[in-house]
Design an enzyme around this catalytic site. Sequence first.
Site, PDB file in Angstrom:
ATOM      1  CG  HIS A  60      -1.953  -1.031   1.209  1.00  0.00           C
ATOM      2  ND1 HIS A  60      -3.179  -0.866   1.976  1.00  0.00           N
ATOM      3  CD2 HIS A  60      -2.409  -2.030   0.288  1.00  0.00           C
ATOM      4  CE1 HIS A  60      -3.929  -1.903   1.689  1.00  0.00           C
ATOM      5  NE2 HIS A  60      -3.469  -2.704   0.436  1.00  0.00           N
ATOM      6  CD  GLU A  62      -1.775   4.430   3.476  1.00  0.00           C
ATOM      7  OE1 GLU A  62      -1.469   3.669   2.684  1.00  0.00           O
ATOM      8  OE2 GLU A  62      -2.569   4.955   3.793  1.00  0.00           O
ATOM      9  CB  CYS A  90      -6.314  -0.272   5.223  1.00  0.00           C
ATOM     10  SG  CYS A  90      -4.750  -1.108   5.197  1.00  0.00           S
ATOM     11  CB  CYS A  93      -1.655   1.557   6.218  1.00  0.00           C
ATOM     12  SG  CYS A  93      -1.304   0.537   4.568  1.00  0.00           S
TER      13      CYS A  93
END
Lengths: 163, 163
Positions: A60, A62, A90, A93
């Site tokens: 992701h 992040e 999420c 993250c």
Amino acid sequence: MSAGTVSIPDPQFLRRAIELATQNVLTARGGPFAAVIVRNGVIVSEGVNTVTADNDPTAHGEVNAIRSACRSLRTFTLEGCALYTSCEPCPMCLAASYWARLDCVFYGSSAADAARAGFDDAFLYEELRKAPLQRALPMTQLLQVEAWESFAAWIASEKKIDY
Amino acid sequence: MSAGTVSIPDPQFLRRAIELATQNVLTARGGPFAAVIVRNGVIVSEGVNTVTADNDPTAHGEVNAIRSACRSLRTFTLEGCALYTSCEPCPMCLAASYWARLDCVFYGSSAADAARAGFDDAFLYEELRKAPLQRALPMTQLLQVEAWESFAAWIASEKKIDY
């Protein structure tokens, strides 16, 4: 940098994250998510979602930004740094942000916005609030006594590096 | 492989994860955590905690095992695979398990055991249950309207790869 300074948002950094997220879609590289990490008013890393490009479900925006910042700064903690991310992190993250010891998080879209665009972020927050046995992902504990041996070794170790 | 088969635990795989976790401490490579991913009764990847060795706060045993399995299998999803991990996954690793579409998780120690050994897993579960404004990590939303543009691009894209 004091926590007071790093905790005041500078919208230019969030605009950069949003721009990277949109570019990531327009170039068909990955999902509509990106993040930048800022220390002392300077971007130290940028990350975009590369789940499909890199065959890595953990890639992701992040997580990629955190990994990149740690590589650049040669550290496993990011105290004094702020995370600017195009969307509310999420659970993966967000937990990664805690483990990285980031000072604060600034985000644009909400998890509910992400849900409207077809992503599971809000669902995952619901799942993590549940007890293990009530989750959609089956989880089973076994060998608890044997498993403690790893922690016993950790507690006894004189060579460990705390993190 | 049917979900029914993969969801029956084989203790040998959890013993392997526990053994790797203990070795990881004894060799001073990293924290007391390791995981293996199993498909069709065969280990497809192993991962140990390398947070300090790799300067990567996301390099937990489970994340490393997921990333390694996806590299080996050249995929970004792990349907049909089971995760065996020496300790109940932290929220980062549990959410990663959902994103990876793993079939099930088998674990040895609990998050409470990890807390007794000095790790934040149980604390992080408490944090993720809270509303953003009540968490220890300050989170601030801004530019929500601008941020939607990345999702609008995603929804409009005809080149996107869903994940």
